[in-house]
Design an enzyme around this catalytic site. Structure first.
Site, PDB file in Angstrom:
ATOM      1  N   PRO A  87       0.819  -1.221   0.000  1.00  0.00           N
ATOM      2  CA  PRO A  87       0.000   0.000   0.000  1.00  0.00           C
ATOM      3  C   PRO A  87       0.850   1.268   0.000  1.00  0.00           C
ATOM      4  O   PRO A  87       0.377   2.329  -0.390  1.00  0.00           O
ATOM      5  CB  PRO A  87      -0.791  -0.099   1.297  1.00  0.00           C
ATOM      6  CG  PRO A  87      -0.738  -1.529   1.696  1.00  0.00           C
ATOM      7  CD  PRO A  87       0.569  -2.049   1.173  1.00  0.00           C
ATOM      8  N   GLU A 114       0.638  -8.715   8.341  1.00  0.00           N
ATOM      9  CA  GLU A 114       0.891  -7.282   8.594  1.00  0.00           C
ATOM     10  C   GLU A 114       1.942  -6.719   7.649  1.00  0.00           C
ATOM     11  O   GLU A 114       2.222  -5.531   7.642  1.00  0.00           O
ATOM     12  CB  GLU A 114       1.340  -7.077  10.054  1.00  0.00           C
ATOM     13  CG  GLU A 114       0.212  -7.290  11.043  1.00  0.00           C
ATOM     14  CD  GLU A 114      -1.070  -6.585  10.557  1.00  0.00           C
ATOM     15  OE1 GLU A 114      -2.080  -7.283  10.320  1.00  0.00           O
ATOM     16  OE2 GLU A 114      -1.000  -5.364  10.328  1.00  0.00           O
ATOM     17  N   ARG A 152      -1.055  -7.459 -21.557  1.00  0.00           N
ATOM     18  CA  ARG A 152      -1.862  -6.896 -22.650  1.00  0.00           C
ATOM     19  C   ARG A 152      -1.058  -5.963 -23.541  1.00  0.00           C
ATOM     20  O   ARG A 152      -1.466  -5.661 -24.671  1.00  0.00           O
ATOM     21  CB  ARG A 152      -3.071  -6.152 -22.093  1.00  0.00           C
ATOM     22  CG  ARG A 152      -4.000  -7.038 -21.280  1.00  0.00           C
ATOM     23  CD  ARG A 152      -5.163  -6.268 -20.705  1.00  0.00           C
ATOM     24  NE  ARG A 152      -6.247  -6.174 -21.685  1.00  0.00           N
ATOM     25  CZ  ARG A 152      -6.446  -5.139 -22.480  1.00  0.00           C
ATOM     26  NH1 ARG A 152      -5.660  -4.078 -22.384  1.00  0.00           N
ATOM     27  NH2 ARG A 152      -7.436  -5.120 -23.353  1.00  0.00           N
ATOM     28  N   ASP A 167      -7.602   1.030 -25.772  1.00  0.00           N
ATOM     29  CA  ASP A 167      -8.067   0.922 -24.380  1.00  0.00           C
ATOM     30  C   ASP A 167      -8.276   2.292 -23.751  1.00  0.00           C
ATOM     31  O   ASP A 167      -7.685   3.273 -24.182  1.00  0.00           O
ATOM     32  CB  ASP A 167      -6.966   0.251 -23.530  1.00  0.00           C
ATOM     33  CG  ASP A 167      -7.071  -1.252 -23.593  1.00  0.00           C
ATOM     34  OD1 ASP A 167      -6.156  -1.905 -23.094  1.00  0.00           O
ATOM     35  OD2 ASP A 167      -8.053  -1.731 -24.173  1.00  0.00           O
TER      36      ASP A 167
END
Ligand code: 4FV
Length: 230
Positions: A87, A114, A152, A167
């Site tokens: 994160p 964690e 992709r 896209d």
């Protein structure tokens, strides 16, 4: 392109890659996906890979020895990059995906619980990438997002009919609306311009729609696009 995924749950990665476009890319040797499990490198008699945090606190922390020995067992290609999914990483977006698609090998370090003992970062010095400001139970989903999005961009992954260039985000805008048969459904009709085969008019319509949607849904991207037009 070679992906080496360090994960405590290899099946999570392999199962996802066993379908549709990903499977075809693997069968066509465009993608080479390997998983390697830090638990197999744990010197602990019970193959432990996590332990309680020094200084107290909830949850378990991933131990440095199994992760470093696992990482150092991976043969590194000339043009290789190591990514830790977390994160606190750089937000994943289309231009980062484009840049990653130029590597020969991508090593993905998936966390759990964690998170990582900080010394894993200090020794591996990975590039950290986040898929969003929320906390998951593991790094496997973010790793699969990178494998899927990067694959992709590779020549041959998408068949003739599919193209990454059209896209969303490929031109910095949200994609135009798409329609297919039937022409009418519950009184909702396919825009006439799409039925006349006049590609100049069709492209004009699609750009107008992309701009309208981007302005509505992603004003941040719209302003970036406007600045690029100057
Ligand atoms: C995450 C994210 C993420 C944090 C603890 C797995 C979890 C455990 N990774 N973008 N958002 N990771 O939530 O990449 O290590």
């Amino acid at each position: 392109m070679k992906f080496d995924v360090m994960t405590l749950f290899p099946e999570m990665i392999l199962e996802y890659c066993n379908f549709s476009i990903m499977k075809r890319a693997i069968d066509n040797k465009i993608l080479d996906i390997n998983t390697i499990n830090p638990r197999d490198y744990s010197l602990d008699k019970h193959k432990k890979v996590d332990d309680t945090p020094y200084g107290g606190g909830a949850g378990m922390v991933l131990m440095v020895q199994p992760y470093i020995d696992c990482y150092e067992s991976i043969k590194k290609a000339e043009n290789s990059i190591t990514i830790m999914l977390s994160p606190q990483g750089e937000p994943l977006n289309d231009s980062l995906v484009n840049n990653l698609s130029n590597y020969e090998q991508i090593i993905l370090v998936c966390g759990h619980y964690e998170g990582f003992d900080e010394r894993i970062r200090e020794i591996i010095r990975p590039k950290e990438i986040s898929i969003g400001d929320f906390v998951l139970t593991g790094g496997e989903l973010p790793a699969l997002c990178i494998i899927d999005a990067v694959s992709r961009k590779l020549e041959g992954t998408l068949g003739k009919l599919e193209s990454a260039d059209e896209d969303s985000f490929a031109n910095g805008l949200i994609e135009y609306p798409q329609y297919t048969r039937p022409r009418e459904y519950r009184g909702l009709y396919v825009p006439e311009v799409l039925l006349n085969g006049n590609h100049k008019e069709i492209n004009k319509f699609r750009l107008k729609e992309s701009l309208k949607r981007t302005k509505q849904k992603r004003p941040d991207l719209y302003n970036l696009w406007l600045n690029r037009q100057k």
